[in-house]
Design a protein around this motif. Structure first.
Motif, PDB file in Angstrom:
ATOM      1  N   PHE A   1       2.472   8.911  -6.420  1.00 27.13           N
ATOM      2  CA  PHE A   1       2.730  10.398  -6.500  1.00 27.13           C
ATOM      3  C   PHE A   1       3.887  10.742  -7.179  1.00 27.13           C
ATOM      4  O   PHE A   1       4.036  11.810  -8.040  1.00 27.13           O
ATOM      5  N   VAL A   2       5.051   9.610  -7.108  1.00 30.81           N
ATOM      6  CA  VAL A   2       6.147   9.907  -7.971  1.00 30.81           C
ATOM      7  C   VAL A   2       5.966  10.039  -9.517  1.00 30.81           C
ATOM      8  O   VAL A   2       6.422  11.025 -10.170  1.00 30.81           O
ATOM      9  N   ILE A   3       5.206   9.033  -9.829  1.00 32.67           N
ATOM     10  CA  ILE A   3       4.840   8.791 -11.353  1.00 32.67           C
ATOM     11  C   ILE A   3       4.228   9.882 -11.978  1.00 32.67           C
ATOM     12  O   ILE A   3       4.211  10.351 -13.002  1.00 32.67           O
ATOM     13  N   CYS A   4       3.197  10.462 -11.231  1.00 35.15           N
ATOM     14  CA  CYS A   4       2.328  11.379 -11.619  1.00 35.15           C
ATOM     15  C   CYS A   4       2.789  12.770 -11.555  1.00 35.15           C
ATOM     16  O   CYS A   4       2.467  13.529 -12.427  1.00 35.15           O
TER      17      CYS A   4
ATOM     18  N   ILE B   1      -8.622   5.515  -5.970  1.00 33.63           N
ATOM     19  CA  ILE B   1      -8.264   4.183  -6.346  1.00 33.63           C
ATOM     20  C   ILE B   1      -7.396   3.573  -4.826  1.00 33.63           C
ATOM     21  O   ILE B   1      -7.797   2.650  -4.279  1.00 33.63           O
ATOM     22  N   VAL B   2      -6.328   4.330  -4.927  1.00 35.53           N
ATOM     23  CA  VAL B   2      -5.474   4.045  -3.847  1.00 35.53           C
ATOM     24  C   VAL B   2      -6.046   3.915  -2.352  1.00 35.53           C
ATOM     25  O   VAL B   2      -5.876   3.283  -1.422  1.00 35.53           O
ATOM     26  N   TYR B   3      -6.645   5.166  -2.168  1.00 37.37           N
ATOM     27  CA  TYR B   3      -7.271   5.682  -0.693  1.00 37.37           C
ATOM     28  C   TYR B   3      -8.645   5.087  -0.569  1.00 37.37           C
ATOM     29  O   TYR B   3      -8.926   4.774   0.674  1.00 37.37           O
ATOM     30  N   SER B   4      -9.355   4.793  -1.563  1.00 36.42           N
ATOM     31  CA  SER B   4     -10.864   4.441  -1.186  1.00 36.42           C
ATOM     32  C   SER B   4     -11.169   3.066  -1.578  1.00 36.42           C
ATOM     33  O   SER B   4     -11.512   2.264  -1.013  1.00 36.42           O
TER      34      SER B   4
ATOM     35  N   GLU C   1      -2.649  15.354 -13.577  1.00 41.78           N
ATOM     36  CA  GLU C   1      -4.004  15.009 -13.474  1.00 41.78           C
ATOM     37  C   GLU C   1      -4.488  13.765 -13.250  1.00 41.78           C
ATOM     38  O   GLU C   1      -5.501  13.371 -12.537  1.00 41.78           O
ATOM     39  N   CYS C   2      -3.767  12.761 -13.800  1.00 37.74           N
ATOM     40  CA  CYS C   2      -3.878  11.237 -13.374  1.00 37.74           C
ATOM     41  C   CYS C   2      -3.916  10.968 -12.224  1.00 37.74           C
ATOM     42  O   CYS C   2      -4.555   9.945 -11.499  1.00 37.74           O
ATOM     43  N   ASN C   3      -3.200  11.795 -11.235  1.00 38.31           N
ATOM     44  CA  ASN C   3      -2.945  11.482  -9.905  1.00 38.31           C
ATOM     45  C   ASN C   3      -4.331  11.687  -9.049  1.00 38.31           C
ATOM     46  O   ASN C   3      -4.791  10.940  -8.182  1.00 38.31           O
ATOM     47  N   SER C   4      -4.955  12.718  -9.645  1.00 38.01           N
ATOM     48  CA  SER C   4      -6.618  12.779  -9.072  1.00 38.01           C
ATOM     49  C   SER C   4      -7.760  11.697  -9.424  1.00 38.01           C
ATOM     50  O   SER C   4      -8.631  11.300  -8.882  1.00 38.01           O
ATOM     51  N   LEU C   5      -7.042  10.906 -10.227  1.00 38.98           N
ATOM     52  CA  LEU C   5      -7.888   9.753 -10.734  1.00 38.98           C
ATOM     53  C   LEU C   5      -7.089   8.385  -9.717  1.00 38.98           C
ATOM     54  O   LEU C   5      -8.156   7.419  -9.637  1.00 38.98           O
ATOM     55  N   VAL C   6      -5.891   8.519  -9.652  1.00 45.25           N
ATOM     56  CA  VAL C   6      -5.474   7.362  -8.813  1.00 45.25           C
ATOM     57  C   VAL C   6      -5.697   7.252  -7.334  1.00 45.25           C
ATOM     58  O   VAL C   6      -5.806   6.616  -6.653  1.00 45.25           O
ATOM     59  N   ASN C   7      -5.802   8.741  -6.751  1.00 45.45           N
ATOM     60  CA  ASN C   7      -6.051   8.791  -5.443  1.00 45.45           C
ATOM     61  C   ASN C   7      -7.547   8.185  -4.972  1.00 45.45           C
ATOM     62  O   ASN C   7      -7.143   7.372  -3.871  1.00 45.45           O
TER      63      ASN C   7
ATOM     64  N   THR D   1       0.865  -1.118   0.301  1.00 45.58           N
ATOM     65  CA  THR D   1       0.174   0.049  -0.090  1.00 45.58           C
ATOM     66  C   THR D   1       0.743   1.348   0.058  1.00 45.58           C
ATOM     67  O   THR D   1       0.654   2.179  -0.826  1.00 45.58           O
ATOM     68  N   ILE D   2       1.770   1.137   0.659  1.00 48.33           N
ATOM     69  CA  ILE D   2       2.717   2.629   1.003  1.00 48.33           C
ATOM     70  C   ILE D   2       3.515   2.574  -0.399  1.00 48.33           C
ATOM     71  O   ILE D   2       3.670   3.812  -1.077  1.00 48.33           O
ATOM     72  N   SER D   3       3.869   1.426  -1.027  1.00 48.94           N
ATOM     73  CA  SER D   3       4.483   1.567  -2.302  1.00 48.94           C
ATOM     74  C   SER D   3       3.555   2.172  -3.451  1.00 48.94           C
ATOM     75  O   SER D   3       4.127   3.113  -4.262  1.00 48.94           O
ATOM     76  N   ILE D   4       2.453   1.888  -3.470  1.00 46.80           N
ATOM     77  CA  ILE D   4       1.305   2.409  -4.295  1.00 46.80           C
ATOM     78  C   ILE D   4       1.187   3.670  -4.148  1.00 46.80           C
ATOM     79  O   ILE D   4       1.167   4.688  -5.156  1.00 46.80           O
ATOM     80  N   VAL D   5       1.006   4.204  -2.760  1.00 48.24           N
ATOM     81  CA  VAL D   5       0.812   5.681  -2.608  1.00 48.24           C
ATOM     82  C   VAL D   5       2.091   6.392  -2.919  1.00 48.24           C
ATOM     83  O   VAL D   5       1.648   7.502  -3.497  1.00 48.24           O
ATOM     84  N   LEU D   6       3.247   6.074  -2.509  1.00 49.23           N
ATOM     85  CA  LEU D   6       4.309   6.904  -2.927  1.00 49.23           C
ATOM     86  C   LEU D   6       4.812   6.719  -4.346  1.00 49.23           C
ATOM     87  O   LEU D   6       4.980   7.729  -5.159  1.00 49.23           O
TER      88      LEU D   6
END
Length: 393
Positions: free
Chosen positions: A276-279, A319-322, A311-317, A268-273
């Motif tokens: 953020f890094v990729i986006c 998915i990752v957090y919810s 902007e894709c980070n707003s799509l990933v968030n 989970t932490i790897s996905i979160v960080l």
């Protein structure tokens, strides 16, 4: 002594005669530097950034991908907000912050759609005020989104280190934190248009945003990088703490869930960080290059692609957090089923026998959400902790 006094007199006379001309030259330079009569096209030509006269395949590709991402971002984050509002299981500080994160990302989707609809050949029709508003919407939404990510990281750190199921923050503090997040976003959105632009220093104009100051772009990018490093520190300490607790638990129990929990938490932490890094990395690096090198960076050639990735980070968030939360997924299913049921009731022909209570049919979804709350509570109390819930998320 007379020679010294005479020399001083000559110097004073010379300075006195030169002072008016120096003041006039300074006033003229300031007046010329702060000429607010220049239109938007002037600044674009100044930094050699051409405004397309006709639509190009590149413009169509960017707008098509951008608007598609915007629609998905708005719908996904709207689902998160509605789910948290409807399900009492989520009425805790961390979920309020996640709802605010979803609201910021939803606003980012709307702001980016506005950018897509005012780009390309349409840019020449914008006034400087409209252009500043277009940029301010992007700055506000992205700043609020990043600030929310930091707030979630700090809340998780505080809750996990103190070994609590939920944060002890009161609703008043959560509301105050949310207000501060949006105040910070609004300030960062208004600064370029009101204080920190290049209208008084034309050599400082950015090639990505021609009326913005390059120094402001360096400041904004550095601030986001600092936020990322703080998040890395927070989540790294969370992982080390949970791993240490897991080792201690493994010595006093034969259960194997703690090992799996640490593995899942690391994922989970790897996905979160990683998200953020990729986006964010392409956009932040582009801003830094533009701020440092200016025209030599050629940043305007790929800026739009970097903005799409950000902007894709707003799509990933969401998915990752919810969406990785099992209870959240069940709430989503319930909302979609309820919507389909109501849509089917609208197209269904009325039955020959009317119900005794006019509110009986409308109470179905309300009763179902109450049943779901009860089920979720029981289910949560019985199941073993998983990656994020074991870490009290």
């Amino acid at each position: 002594m007379p020679c010294i006094s005479s020399v001083c007199c000559h110097i004073c006379t010379a300075l006195t005669s030169c002072l008016p001309s120096a003041v006039m030259a300074l006033e003229n330079s300031v007046r010329n530097a702060c000429d607010y009569s220049h239109n938007l096209t002037y600044f674009y030509n100044l930094v050699d950034k051409k405004i397309s006269a006709e639509w190009t395949p590149r413009d169509f590709a960017v707008i098509g991908v951008g608007l598609t991402v915007c629609v998905i971002v708005v719908l996904a984050n709207l689902m998160v907000v509605v789910a948290i509002l409807l399900n009492r299981r989520f009425h805790f500080p961390i979920y309020y912050l996640l709802a605010n994160l979803a609201a910021a990302d939803l606003f980012a989707g709307i702001a980016y759609a506005n950018l897509m609809l005012n780009t390309g050949p349409w840019t020449s029709r914008l006034t400087k005020k409209q252009w500043f508003i277009r940029g301010a919407l992007i700055d506000i939404s992205l700043t609020a989104s990043v600030a929310n990510l930091l707030a979630v990281a700090v809340e998780r750190h505080q809750t996990i280190i103190t070994m609590q199921l939920h944060s002890t923050m009161t609703k008043r503090r959560v509301v105050l934190l949310i207000v501060c997040i949006w105040a910070m976003g609004i300030i960062m959105g208004l600064v370029p248009s009101m204080l920190w632009n290049c209208e008084c220093d034309l050599e400082d104009c950015s090639t990505i945003a021609p009326v913005y100051s390059r120094r402001f772009l360096i400041f904004w990018a550095s601030l986001n990088l600092l936020t990322f490093f703080v998040m890395v520190a927070m989540y790294l300490r969370i992982f080390l703490f949970v791993r240490q607790r897991s080792k201690y638990a493994s010595q006093h129990t034969t259960e194997t869930w703690h090992h799996q929990a640490v593995v899942n938490l690391m994922k989970t932490i790897s996905i979160v960080l990683g998200a953020f890094v990729i986006c964010w990395t392409p956009g932040l690096v582009t801003l830094l290059l533009d701020g440092i090198l200016g025209k030599d960076s050629n940043a305007h050639a790929y800026e739009k692609y970097c903005l799409v990735v950000a902007e894709c980070n707003s799509l990933v968030n969401p998915i990752v957090y919810s969406l990785r939360d099992e209870d959240m997924r069940k709430t989503f299913k319930w909302i979609l089923c309820c919507m389909c049921r109501r849509r089917g009731d609208v197209h269904r022909e009325p039955a020959p026998v009317q119900s005794d209570s006019p509110h009986e049919e409308n109470m179905g979804c309300i009763q179902k959400v109450e049943d779901q709350d009860l089920y979720v509570t029981r289910h949560t109390s019985e199941k073993q902790p998983d990656s994020w819930t074991m870490a009290m998320v």
